[in-house]
Design an enzyme around this catalytic site. Structure first.
Site, mmCIF file in Angstrom:
data_model
loop_
_atom_site.group_PDB
_atom_site.id
_atom_site.type_symbol
_atom_site.label_atom_id
_atom_site.label_comp_id
_atom_site.label_asym_id
_atom_site.label_seq_id
_atom_site.Cartn_x
_atom_site.Cartn_y
_atom_site.Cartn_z
ATOM 1 N N LYS A 32 0.833 -1.211 0.000
ATOM 2 C CA LYS A 32 0.000 0.000 0.000
ATOM 3 C C LYS A 32 0.867 1.260 0.000
ATOM 4 O O LYS A 32 0.684 2.157 -0.807
ATOM 5 C CB LYS A 32 -0.926 0.019 1.231
ATOM 6 C CG LYS A 32 -1.951 -1.082 1.248
ATOM 7 C CD LYS A 32 -2.882 -0.964 2.432
ATOM 8 C CE LYS A 32 -2.192 -1.104 3.782
ATOM 9 N NZ LYS A 32 -1.603 -2.421 4.024
ATOM 10 N N THR A 33 1.797 1.302 0.925
ATOM 11 C CA THR A 33 2.648 2.485 1.026
ATOM 12 C C THR A 33 3.506 2.615 -0.231
ATOM 13 O O THR A 33 3.722 3.702 -0.748
ATOM 14 C CB THR A 33 3.523 2.389 2.285
ATOM 15 O OG1 THR A 33 2.661 2.189 3.409
ATOM 16 C CG2 THR A 33 4.321 3.667 2.508
ATOM 17 N N ASP A 219 -2.142 7.800 3.843
ATOM 18 C CA ASP A 219 -1.700 6.449 4.236
ATOM 19 C C ASP A 219 -2.335 6.104 5.589
ATOM 20 O O ASP A 219 -2.745 7.002 6.326
ATOM 21 C CB ASP A 219 -0.159 6.425 4.352
ATOM 22 C CG ASP A 219 0.399 4.995 4.298
ATOM 23 O OD1 ASP A 219 -0.399 4.044 4.169
ATOM 24 O OD2 ASP A 219 1.638 4.832 4.381
ATOM 25 N N GLU A 220 -2.386 4.841 5.932
ATOM 26 C CA GLU A 220 -2.941 4.388 7.217
ATOM 27 C C GLU A 220 -4.311 5.017 7.470
ATOM 28 O O GLU A 220 -4.614 5.502 8.563
ATOM 29 C CB GLU A 220 -1.993 4.746 8.376
ATOM 30 C CG GLU A 220 -0.563 4.240 8.208
ATOM 31 C CD GLU A 220 -0.389 2.755 8.479
ATOM 32 O OE1 GLU A 220 -1.379 2.085 8.836
ATOM 33 O OE2 GLU A 220 0.739 2.258 8.313
ATOM 34 N N GLN A 250 -5.839 -3.356 10.671
ATOM 35 C CA GLN A 250 -4.750 -2.698 11.411
ATOM 36 C C GLN A 250 -5.207 -1.420 12.104
ATOM 37 O O GLN A 250 -4.401 -0.557 12.420
ATOM 38 C CB GLN A 250 -3.595 -2.377 10.466
ATOM 39 C CG GLN A 250 -2.912 -3.620 9.940
ATOM 40 C CD GLN A 250 -1.685 -3.282 9.111
ATOM 41 O OE1 GLN A 250 -0.683 -2.810 9.621
ATOM 42 N NE2 GLN A 250 -1.762 -3.511 7.816
ATOM 43 N N ARG A 604 4.978 -7.305 10.961
ATOM 44 C CA ARG A 604 6.174 -6.478 10.777
ATOM 45 C C ARG A 604 7.358 -7.335 10.344
ATOM 46 O O ARG A 604 8.364 -6.839 9.863
ATOM 47 C CB ARG A 604 6.570 -5.750 12.088
ATOM 48 C CG ARG A 604 5.574 -4.745 12.667
ATOM 49 C CD ARG A 604 5.075 -3.777 11.643
ATOM 50 N NE ARG A 604 3.820 -4.253 11.098
ATOM 51 C CZ ARG A 604 3.299 -3.797 9.954
ATOM 52 N NH1 ARG A 604 3.912 -2.889 9.249
ATOM 53 N NH2 ARG A 604 2.146 -4.277 9.509
HETATM 54 N N1 ATP Z 1 5.328 -5.426 -6.458
HETATM 55 C C1 ATP Z 1 6.268 -5.558 -5.540
HETATM 56 N N2 ATP Z 1 7.419 -6.181 -5.820
HETATM 57 C C2 ATP Z 1 8.376 -6.327 -4.899
HETATM 58 N N3 ATP Z 1 8.298 -5.884 -3.656
HETATM 59 C C3 ATP Z 1 7.179 -5.238 -3.289
HETATM 60 C C4 ATP Z 1 6.116 -5.044 -4.209
HETATM 61 N N4 ATP Z 1 5.136 -4.378 -3.547
HETATM 62 C C5 ATP Z 1 5.578 -4.172 -2.303
HETATM 63 N N5 ATP Z 1 6.795 -4.682 -2.132
HETATM 64 C C6 ATP Z 1 7.606 -4.662 -0.894
HETATM 65 O O1 ATP Z 1 6.838 -5.271 0.138
HETATM 66 C C7 ATP Z 1 7.070 -4.656 1.384
HETATM 67 C C8 ATP Z 1 5.766 -4.158 1.973
HETATM 68 O O2 ATP Z 1 5.282 -3.039 1.243
HETATM 69 P P1 ATP Z 1 4.576 -1.818 1.942
HETATM 70 O O3 ATP Z 1 5.330 -1.383 3.134
HETATM 71 O O4 ATP Z 1 4.280 -0.824 0.905
HETATM 72 O O5 ATP Z 1 3.243 -2.550 2.392
HETATM 73 P P2 ATP Z 1 1.996 -1.954 3.155
HETATM 74 O O6 ATP Z 1 0.801 -2.560 2.525
HETATM 75 O O7 ATP Z 1 2.073 -0.488 3.209
HETATM 76 O O8 ATP Z 1 2.196 -2.600 4.591
HETATM 77 P P3 ATP Z 1 1.572 -2.106 5.992
HETATM 78 O O9 ATP Z 1 0.149 -2.584 5.982
HETATM 79 O O10 ATP Z 1 2.360 -2.817 7.002
HETATM 80 O O11 ATP Z 1 1.680 -0.626 6.035
HETATM 81 C C9 ATP Z 1 8.046 -3.530 1.106
HETATM 82 O O12 ATP Z 1 9.344 -3.981 1.388
HETATM 83 C C10 ATP Z 1 7.861 -3.273 -0.369
HETATM 84 O O13 ATP Z 1 9.009 -2.709 -0.951
HETATM 85 MG MG MG Z 2 2.166 0.865 4.827
#
Ligand code: ATP
Ligand code: MG
Length: 738
Positions: A32-33, A219-220, A250, A604
């Site tokens: 997402k981020t 975000d969040e 979350q 995490r």
């Molecule tokens: N398409 C992709 N290919 C490779 N790595 C990815 C891809 N998408 C996300 N990632 C990696 O996966 C990990 C999680 O991504 P991110 O932090 O954006 O998730 P999130 O959904 O925001 O998580 P959270 O819910 O904990 O905030 C990061 O290390 C990111 O770089």
């Molecule tokens: Mg995130």
């Protein structure tokens, strides 16, 4: 260059959706981020959007910094003119420019909790509110909650009509706001409220920002509250380019007014919203992800998600129960050292996550001993905390009084009305005679020009003398307790009654635990020895600088972050989930929030997750026996590698706890209980005995299983109806027969 190749199909879809509302609803670690960051880059790079027209809201300043950095890496320019910041920082920037339109000065002050209390005290006096019925903290909480919901004082007043108590609270709200305005001050919640007010009352200002922030990202989003939602939806009304990302699983800030409906109802407010679901997790191994899914599946009323990963199966989740918190911390520190030594990982690859701040102390100590660089996120190192330094200063003064700095630190803590002029005179006297500051205080009566101030000094000197005299008959725990009681230090904190003062009391409890442990372990425990030991661990400055450190933080601060190796510590019922959630009026809802917090914690971890807990943990100098957290039991057992506790050589022969307890419990069950059968010491000072029903302020009702003479005090073992068996010192436990 195409950054899009680094994203999966759904992620690309989200990035390419440039105009119109967009909701990205997805589980942890699904990118997402990352999508937000790439979307910003795409807007600038491919769509020719001016970075100046972008507003991105993150949950913490740290996250804002990271996002800016990532955008910088992708785009290479322009990131400095994007607004990436938290809700509060964004609002401060807007208000500094335009708040004069609401009749405030643009150089307004932002009040912290302490300031708020002072204002509320005045308000209560003015309105002649009975401080027993209308506690300041309660009033401030209610007001804060009203502000989260964007309820103005007048609206509150209208709502309250006919309800005497609510009307009084409403009046306090009205007066409180007047008072703040008079001081040209805003509290934290006002930052958002006033910005929304500004938008509503000054269409030109709103129009300016609507035109400026044509692309808004949040975000969040699951942790936004009503006023925050008003803020973004008002801003986005013109261009409707609002992209929010979040995960309902979350949502962990309900206690601060977060409104989960904001995410669940987004499509109602923006019917033309595009919804993108991301289901592939890129962060964690299959085992970690399945563990997280297993736990969160126990929550009802959630949007079902199917989170999967292509990542490898990975190691099983390691679960270890230890005898106590020390062994737990020692294990974690040992494992980290081992992995770093073998070259498998660096310090920065590790995080230790816990439920409450006070848990950090044991880890800090072990890390210092093991020379592991660490950083506590969002907290002050234990021994640098004000309350701990204050108590240490008392102890140092009692110990020898030569440490002038320590004496000066506490001479007026708590307030004794001794001013700086007096202190300067005492210091001059000490200098002229070449005696210590404390010795000068002892001669206060003879210091010229001190006058009545000498009378204020005498009780302090007397107190220290008295403590010195009784030192020989007192345990360290009693000594600290005596300081807290006799100076009124604890009383003051209790009266202050804020979240902060509560945290300070918790830290003091933790310090008492440290003292008890010292006494149990030392051959000839005494005050000087204790201070020496503390000085060793308190030497935090010896930790070298740099970013390669293990991070220690609460689960709440860990949201959005990721680490290759995660230690989730203290998974015990009563600690996590917290006793407050277990004992709440509506435990289901509270425990579901704790469970989401657990889900945040598990997710995490990227490579390895270790879960630890302690069988007994010292709380307020009492040993509590806790069961393994229910959340551990919710992890599918095939994913867990349990290592049994290997008890070390006990320092003292242990009372056969389990066996006698089991027997007693069995006897209770079969109603053949005979106190004589069990180890009972006649406890004539206590008004209860084995087999009696007692009640405890925190744990509620229970049955006394065992009373043993513990040297200074009786140790009482009680089986509480809701919390299981706990062992506690009678003088602390303050049990009442029921
Ligand atoms: N398409 C992709 N290919 C490779 N790595 C990815 C891809 N998408 C996300 N990632 C990696 O996966 C990990 C999680 O991504 P991110 O932090 O954006 O998730 P999130 O959904 O925001 O998580 P959270 O819910 O904990 O905030 C990061 O290390 C990111 O770089
Ligand atoms: Mg995130």
């Amino acid at each position: 260059m195409s950054d899009l190749e680094l994203l999966n199909r759904e992620q690309q879809e989200a990035v390419l959706h440039v105009d119109g509302p967009l909701l990205i609803l997805a589980g942890a670690g699904s990118g997402k981020t990352r999508v937000l960051t790439y979307r910003i880059a795409h807007l600038i790079d491919e769509c020719g959007v001016n970075p100046w027209n972008i507003l991105a809201i993150t949950f913490t300043n740290k996250a804002a910094g990271e996002m800016r950095e990532r955008v910088d890496k992708i785009v290479g320019y322009g990131s400095e003119s994007i607004w990436v910041s938290t809700f509060h920082s964004t609002c401060v920037r807007i208000l500094r420019r335009y708040i004069d339109r609401l009749g405030y000065d643009t150089n307004f002050t932002i009040y912290d909790t302490e300031d708020q209390k002072t204002v509320m005290k005045n308000v209560c006096q003015k309105l002649q509110l009975d401080s027993k019925l209308y506690k300041e903290r309660m009033l401030l909480n209610v007001i804060s909650h009203a502000k989260d919901e964007y309820i103005s004082p007048n609206e509150f007043l209208l709502e309250a009509k006919g309800d005497f108590r609510q009307e009084k609270i409403a009046q306090a709200y009205v007066e409180y706001q007047k008072e703040l305005k008079k001081n040209n001050a805003l509290d934290f919640d006002d930052l958002l409220v006033k910005t929304v007010e500004l938008f509503q009352s000054c269409p030109d200002v709103l129009e300016y920002y609507q035109n400026r922030f044509r692309y808004i990202m949040v975000d969040e989003y699951q942790d936004t509250n009503t006023v925050q939602f008003k803020f973004i939806s008002t801003l986005a009304r013109q261009y409707r380019n609002l992209c929010v990302v979040g995960d309902d699983d979350q949502s962990i800030y309900k206690f601060r007014g977060a409104n989960i409906r904001n995410i669940l109802d987004f499509e109602k407010v923006f019917p033309d919203a595009k919804v993108v679901k991301l289901e592939q997790n890129y962060r964690s191994t299959q085992n970690i992800l399945n563990a997280a899914n297993g736990v969160i599946a126990n929550n009802r009323g959630r949007k079902e998600k199917a989170l999967w990963t292509e990542n490898e199966q990975g190691e099983p989740i390691l679960f270890q129960q230890f005898q106590n918190g020390y062994e737990e911390a020692e294990y974690v520190s040992g494992e980290i050292s081992k992995k770093v030594r073998k070259g498998e990982a660096e310090y920065q690859d590790f995080a230790v996550l816990y439920r409450i701040n006070a848990q950090s102390r044991l880890f800090e100590e072990k890390f210092l001993y093991a020379n592991i660089p660490y950083k506590i996120v969002g907290g002050v190192n234990f021994y640098s905390r004000k309350e701990i330094k204050d108590i240490l200063a008392y102890l140092k003064t009692i110990d020898n009084g030569k440490d002038g700095l320590a004496v000066r630190r506490i001479i007026n803590v708590p307030k004794r009305g001794i001013g700086n002029v007096t202190l300067a005179k005492v210091q001059a006297y000490a200098d002229s005679r070449d005696i210590s500051f404390f010795e000068a205080l002892e001669e206060a009566g003879e210091i010229p020009g001190l006058g009545k101030a000498a009378l204020k000094i005498q009780p302090f000197v007397h107190l220290i003398h008295e403590m010195r005299l009784s030192l020989a008959d007192m345990s360290m725990q009693d000594l600290i307790q005596a300081i807290l009681d006799k100076t009124g230090y604890a009383e003051d904190l209790k009266n202050e009654d804020t979240d902060e003062s509560e945290a300070r009391l918790e830290n003091i409890d933790e310090f008492i635990n440290k003292a008890v442990t010292y006494e149990e372990g030392a051959e000839e425990p005494n005050l000087s020895g204790f201070l020496e030991e503390v000085a060793l661990v308190a030497d935090i400055d010896s930790v070298e600088d740099g970013d390669n450190r293990v991070l220690l933080m609460t689960l709440h601060s860990a949201k959005g972050l990721e680490f290759p190796y995660v230690y989730l510590a203290g998974l015990e019922d009563g600690l996590f989930p917290s006793y407050m959630s277990i004992a709440a009026d509506d435990p289901t809802e509270e425990i579901e929030e704790e469970r989401r917090l657990c889900y945040v914690g598990i997710t995490r971890a990227m490579k390895e997750l270790t879960i630890t807990c302690a069988r007994c943990r010292m709380v307020r100098g009492e040993t509590q026996y806790n069961n393994v957290s229910r959340f551990v039991r919710e992890i599918p057992s095939e994913l867990l590698a349990r290592k049994s506790v290997i008890p070390r050589e006990p320092k003292k022969p242990e009372v056969p706890q389990n066996t006698s307890y089991q027997k007693a419990k069995e006897a209770f069950r079969t109603k053949t209980f005979d106190p004589q059968q069990f180890k009972v010491v006649k406890a004539d000072k206590l008004d209860y005995t084995v087999g009696d029903q007692v009640s405890h302020v925190k744990f509620g009702k229970g049955t006394v299983l065992e009373i043993t003479e513990g040297g200074r005090d009786y140790e009482v073992k009680v089986d509480f109806e809701r919390f299981g068996v706990k062992k506690m010192f009678a003088s602390f436990a303050k049990l009442k027969k029921v």
